[in-house]
Design an enzyme around this catalytic site. Sequence first.
Site, PDB file in Angstrom:
ATOM      1  N   ARG A 179      36.112   5.707  61.487  1.00 47.19           N
ATOM      2  CA  ARG A 179      36.903   5.638  62.726  1.00 47.19           C
ATOM      3  C   ARG A 179      37.216   4.186  63.058  1.00 47.19           C
ATOM      4  O   ARG A 179      38.320   3.839  63.430  1.00 47.19           O
ATOM      5  CB  ARG A 179      36.111   6.242  63.896  1.00 47.19           C
ATOM      6  CG  ARG A 179      36.327   7.727  64.060  1.00 47.19           C
ATOM      7  CD  ARG A 179      35.388   8.276  65.090  1.00 47.19           C
ATOM      8  NE  ARG A 179      34.000   7.937  64.762  1.00 47.19           N
ATOM      9  CZ  ARG A 179      32.937   8.354  65.436  1.00 47.19           C
ATOM     10  NH1 ARG A 179      33.086   9.115  66.491  1.00 47.19           N
ATOM     11  NH2 ARG A 179      31.715   8.019  65.071  1.00 47.19           N
ATOM     12  N   ILE A 238      26.500  15.034  52.295  1.00 47.78           N
ATOM     13  CA  ILE A 238      25.146  14.986  52.870  1.00 47.78           C
ATOM     14  C   ILE A 238      25.251  14.874  54.394  1.00 47.78           C
ATOM     15  O   ILE A 238      24.266  14.518  55.058  1.00 47.78           O
ATOM     16  CB  ILE A 238      24.293  13.817  52.312  1.00 47.78           C
ATOM     17  CG1 ILE A 238      24.974  12.456  52.537  1.00 47.78           C
ATOM     18  CG2 ILE A 238      23.946  14.027  50.858  1.00 47.78           C
ATOM     19  CD1 ILE A 238      24.021  11.270  52.382  1.00 47.78           C
ATOM     20  N   ALA A 239      26.452  15.158  54.938  1.00 46.57           N
ATOM     21  CA  ALA A 239      26.674  14.945  56.371  1.00 46.57           C
ATOM     22  C   ALA A 239      26.295  16.197  57.169  1.00 46.57           C
ATOM     23  O   ALA A 239      25.188  16.303  57.683  1.00 46.57           O
ATOM     24  CB  ALA A 239      28.108  14.547  56.605  1.00 46.57           C
ATOM     25  N   ARG A 240      27.198  17.135  57.252  1.00 38.50           N
ATOM     26  CA  ARG A 240      26.953  18.386  57.973  1.00 38.50           C
ATOM     27  C   ARG A 240      27.834  19.467  57.383  1.00 38.50           C
ATOM     28  O   ARG A 240      28.959  19.190  56.943  1.00 38.50           O
ATOM     29  CB  ARG A 240      27.348  18.255  59.456  1.00 38.50           C
ATOM     30  CG  ARG A 240      26.298  17.687  60.361  1.00 38.50           C
ATOM     31  CD  ARG A 240      25.121  18.650  60.555  1.00 38.50           C
ATOM     32  NE  ARG A 240      24.122  18.088  61.433  1.00 38.50           N
ATOM     33  CZ  ARG A 240      23.100  17.307  61.048  1.00 38.50           C
ATOM     34  NH1 ARG A 240      22.939  17.003  59.773  1.00 38.50           N
ATOM     35  NH2 ARG A 240      22.222  16.867  61.932  1.00 38.50           N
ATOM     36  N   GLU A 269      24.801  27.266  57.398  1.00 40.48           N
ATOM     37  CA  GLU A 269      23.503  27.250  56.725  1.00 40.48           C
ATOM     38  C   GLU A 269      22.406  27.812  57.654  1.00 40.48           C
ATOM     39  O   GLU A 269      22.535  27.704  58.868  1.00 40.48           O
ATOM     40  CB  GLU A 269      23.151  25.816  56.271  1.00 40.48           C
ATOM     41  CG  GLU A 269      22.946  24.836  57.402  1.00 40.48           C
ATOM     42  CD  GLU A 269      22.710  23.404  56.908  1.00 40.48           C
ATOM     43  OE1 GLU A 269      23.475  22.905  56.069  1.00 40.48           O
ATOM     44  OE2 GLU A 269      21.756  22.786  57.421  1.00 40.48           O
ATOM     45  N   HIS A 287      19.452  21.161  52.448  1.00 36.00           N
ATOM     46  CA  HIS A 287      19.404  20.197  53.565  1.00 36.00           C
ATOM     47  C   HIS A 287      18.096  19.392  53.550  1.00 36.00           C
ATOM     48  O   HIS A 287      17.311  19.434  54.506  1.00 36.00           O
ATOM     49  CB  HIS A 287      19.589  20.929  54.903  1.00 36.00           C
ATOM     50  CG  HIS A 287      20.089  20.030  55.999  1.00 36.00           C
ATOM     51  ND1 HIS A 287      20.900  20.464  57.022  1.00 36.00           N
ATOM     52  CD2 HIS A 287      19.874  18.714  56.237  1.00 36.00           C
ATOM     53  CE1 HIS A 287      21.159  19.455  57.846  1.00 36.00           C
ATOM     54  NE2 HIS A 287      20.542  18.376  57.380  1.00 36.00           N
ATOM     55  N   ILE A 288      17.895  18.652  52.448  1.00 36.17           N
ATOM     56  CA  ILE A 288      16.631  17.917  52.281  1.00 36.17           C
ATOM     57  C   ILE A 288      16.822  16.398  52.186  1.00 36.17           C
ATOM     58  O   ILE A 288      15.917  15.684  51.767  1.00 36.17           O
ATOM     59  CB  ILE A 288      15.863  18.408  51.026  1.00 36.17           C
ATOM     60  CG1 ILE A 288      16.716  18.265  49.749  1.00 36.17           C
ATOM     61  CG2 ILE A 288      15.374  19.834  51.214  1.00 36.17           C
ATOM     62  CD1 ILE A 288      15.925  18.391  48.454  1.00 36.17           C
TER      63      ILE A 288
HETATM   64  C1  8YV Z   1      17.170  16.851  59.527  1.00 37.14           C
HETATM   65  C2  8YV Z   1      19.485  15.737  59.545  1.00 37.14           C
HETATM   66  O1  8YV Z   1      16.314  17.236  58.512  1.00 37.14           O
HETATM   67  O2  8YV Z   1      18.718  13.912  60.823  1.00 37.14           O
HETATM   68  C3  8YV Z   1      19.641  14.693  60.595  1.00 37.14           C
HETATM   69  O3  8YV Z   1      20.708  14.652  61.227  1.00 37.14           O
HETATM   70  O4  8YV Z   1      20.412  16.362  59.199  1.00 37.14           O
HETATM   71  C4  8YV Z   1      18.178  15.974  58.870  1.00 37.14           C
HETATM   72  O5  8YV Z   1      17.577  14.750  58.596  1.00 37.14           O
HETATM   73  C5  8YV Z   1      17.593  18.105  60.265  1.00 37.14           C
HETATM   74  O6  8YV Z   1      18.661  17.939  61.114  1.00 37.14           O
HETATM   75  C6  8YV Z   1      16.414  18.669  61.025  1.00 37.14           C
HETATM   76  O7  8YV Z   1      16.296  18.231  62.323  1.00 37.14           O
END
Ligand code: 8YV
Length: 327
Positions: A179, A238-240, A269, A287-288
Amino acid sequence: MSKPKILVARAIFPEVISRLEQHFEVEANQSDAIWSKAELAEKLKDKDGAFTTGGDRIDAEVLAACPRLKICANMAVGYNNFDIDAMTAAGVLATNAPDVLTETTADFGFALLMATARRVTESEHFLRAGKWGKWSYDMFAGSDIHGSTLGILGMGRIGQGIAKRGAHGFGMKVIYHNRSRLDVTLEAECKASYVSKEDLLRTADHVVLVLPYSPASHHTIGAAELAMMKPTATLVNIARGGIVDDAALAQALRDKTIAAAGLDVFEGEPKVDPDLLTVPNVVMTPHIASATVPTRLAMANLAADNLISFFKDKKPLTPLNPAVLGG
Ligand code: 8YV
């Protein structure tokens, strides 16, 4: 004076529960039951504070049922599970857990990138299935990491960590889109050049997504964006979940619009689009990215510190809506 009451919404390290018990009357979900939003609201209705994780939704509906609630401390850097406007309107402080996971998550972004480009899991499945009968010149030939162009969408702390690994460790040319543009010192440290999103998609050999999720970033990568990428390119998320249109991605992987993808996060998920499960050229993890023991412990302790500092002297470490703290 009685201690404030808090809810710990998911199972966490017992030593962090013990720390919290020194300051609070704690109801902890150490059996790790997955509660519906109504169940969460029911548990929170007599609580002064909450220790939440990324799956615990706090919105106007929950807040309306919890008049005593003053703070929700998220054990995550991302906080799209919080409706920040609704929390601010209700006078509820939100905190997240930044910084402590930056390097661990950047390490994992790189691990997923390498596994994807070099076809690590696909070839392992082949070997485990007893299909390895002979060497061949193109068996699981992938694409190079070193010397290639790394495109990073979202250049916050984790994006910068990935840029540094790529530029300094693997001699990659790093381009990014964000952004806002980084200042010149940070750009130099990351050896990264600012480009438009379209240029990034067209020229990167590897695209890594590290941007926060919001309605504005929903489906940042869909069929049109995948079509702009090189057919040899890889995509890492690795975002969302929700930043990528997973159905469009499965189709693009099947059609070889791009070469491969590495995904740690998924739309809806822990459910995964069934189409993705049958595509071979995708590496998937549950999501690790922040999951090392020291980092998860640091995240939990930071969330706990936010709760402790807030109730002690209204000075939380990492507030997201400090306006509710007043002047
Ligand atoms: C978490 C994540 O494991 O911090 C974040 O935003 O995506 C991960 O590190 C997950 O959100 C659990 O709270």
